[in-house]
Design a protein around this motif. Structure first.
Motif, PDB file in Angstrom:
ATOM      1  N   GLN A  19      42.791  47.958  37.918  1.00  0.00           N
ATOM      2  CA  GLN A  19      43.290  46.632  38.294  1.00  0.00           C
ATOM      3  C   GLN A  19      42.237  45.871  39.084  1.00  0.00           C
ATOM      4  N   CYS A  20      42.083  44.602  38.745  1.00  0.00           N
ATOM      5  CA  CYS A  20      41.153  43.732  39.454  1.00  0.00           C
ATOM      6  C   CYS A  20      41.664  43.518  40.878  1.00  0.00           C
ATOM      7  N   ASP A  21      40.796  43.736  41.855  1.00  0.00           N
ATOM      8  CA  ASP A  21      41.183  43.582  43.253  1.00  0.00           C
ATOM      9  C   ASP A  21      41.397  42.127  43.651  1.00  0.00           C
ATOM     10  N   GLN A  22      40.932  41.191  42.825  1.00  0.00           N
ATOM     11  CA  GLN A  22      41.050  39.777  43.193  1.00  0.00           C
ATOM     12  C   GLN A  22      42.234  39.089  42.542  1.00  0.00           C
TER      13      GLN A  22
ATOM     14  N   GLY B 295      44.378  40.658  40.072  1.00  0.00           N
ATOM     15  CA  GLY B 295      45.455  41.576  39.708  1.00  0.00           C
ATOM     16  C   GLY B 295      45.539  41.912  38.235  1.00  0.00           C
TER      17      GLY B 295
ATOM     18  N   GLU C  66      35.344  46.534  33.527  1.00  0.00           N
ATOM     19  CA  GLU C  66      35.392  46.027  34.887  1.00  0.00           C
ATOM     20  C   GLU C  66      33.998  45.992  35.523  1.00  0.00           C
TER      21      GLU C  66
ATOM     22  N   GLU D 192      31.916  46.357  39.400  1.00  0.00           N
ATOM     23  CA  GLU D 192      32.005  46.787  40.808  1.00  0.00           C
ATOM     24  C   GLU D 192      31.078  45.894  41.615  1.00  0.00           C
TER      25      GLU D 192
ATOM     26  N   ARG E 226      34.348  46.338  45.613  1.00  0.00           N
ATOM     27  CA  ARG E 226      35.592  45.867  44.994  1.00  0.00           C
ATOM     28  C   ARG E 226      35.492  45.977  43.482  1.00  0.00           C
ATOM     29  N   THR E 227      36.630  46.226  42.836  1.00  0.00           N
ATOM     30  CA  THR E 227      36.709  46.251  41.377  1.00  0.00           C
ATOM     31  C   THR E 227      37.149  44.877  40.906  1.00  0.00           C
TER      32      THR E 227
END
Length: 204
Positions: free
Chosen positions: A159-162, A164, A172, A174, A178-179
Motif C-alpha cells: 500500500q502506498c503510504d501517501q 493509500g 512501487e 521506496e 516510505r513506500t
C-alpha cells in the motif's frame, strides 16, 4: 498455424480495418514465432511465449491477434520506444528474436506495386508479397525478463503510504523510508478534482 490470409482476416476483424500496419504486424508475428520455434501460440505453447512491443500502433493489434498474447495475460509487454519493432521470446528455450520494420520498405513498395496510385494502398499490397528480409531486420537477442513482469499471480501487493492505493507486481517506489506508488512519486498523469468544483452539466 493458420495461413497468412486467415490470420490477416482475423486481425482485421479485431482491429476494425485493414491497413499496412496489420500486414506488417501479422507477418512480423509469424516470422518471430517461426524463428523461436513456436507453432501453436494460442493453445499448447501459450505459456512458452512472451512478446515485447515497442510501439502503440496498428501492428501491435495484429501481433496480439496472431500470438494470443495480451497485457491482461501478462504475456505482452509494451515498451514506449516509438519503434516499429517487437521481440518474441520462447520462455522455455530462451531463444529470442527482435524484428524491426525496415524504413526503406516504404520506398521499395513502389517497385512491387507501381500501378497502385495511393501510396498507402501500394504499401499494403506490397508488404503482403515483399520478401521478409526486405521488409524486416532480424536480430537474435538475449532478453532478461524480471520475475515481477512474468505471467502468474502477483509476487506482492503493497500500500502506498501517501494516497493509500495498492500497488502490485513490484511497481512501487521506496523514498525516504516510505513506500510510494508511481503517481505519488511524481509520475501522476491525472489531477484529482476538488469535490467542491462544479461538475460538467451542473450549476456553478
Amino acid at each position: 498455424m493458420e495461413s497468412f490470409e486467415q490470420l490477416l482476416t482475423e486481425s482485421t476483424r479485431i482491429h476494425g480495418h485493414i491497413c499496412a500496419g496489420q500486414v506488417i504486424g501479422v507477418r512480423m508475428a509469424m516470422a518471430g514465432l517461426d524463428r523461436i520455434g513456436i507453432t501453436d501460440p494460442k493453445k499448447t505453447e501459450r505459456k512458452k511465449l512472451y512478446v515485447l512491443v515497442e510501439i502503440d500502433r496498428c501492428a501491435t493489434d495484429a501481433i496480439q491477434s496472431v500470438t494470443g498474447c495480451s497485457l491482461g495475460k501478462r504475456s505482452l509487454r509494451w515498451l514506449d520506444f516509438g519503434v516499429m519493432a517487437a521481440t518474441f521470446v520462447n520462455l522455455d528455450s530462451g531463444r529470442a528474436v527482435r524484428i524491426v520494420a525496415r524504413e526503406e520498405a516504404r520506398t521499395l513498395a513502389e517497385s512491387y506495386c507501381p500501378e497502385v496510385e495511393d501510396k498507402y494502398q501500394r504499401q499494403l499490397q506490397a508488404y503482403t508479397v515483399m520478401p521478409l528480409d526486405e521488409l524486416f531486420l532480424f536480430q537474435e537477442v538475449e532478453v532478461k525478463i524480471p520475475e515481477c513482469a512474468l505471467p502468474g499471480r502477483p509476487l506482492r501487493r503493497v500500500q502506498c503510504d501517501q494516497c493509500g492505493d495498492w500497488v502490485q507486481d513490484c511497481r512501487e517506489r521506496e523514498k525516504d523510508g516510505r513506500t510510494l506508488c508511481r503517481a505519488c512519486d511524481g509520475e501522476r498523469y491525472y489531477r484529482v478534482l476538488d469535490r467542491t468544483e462544479p461538475q460538467p452539466g451542473t450549476p456553478g
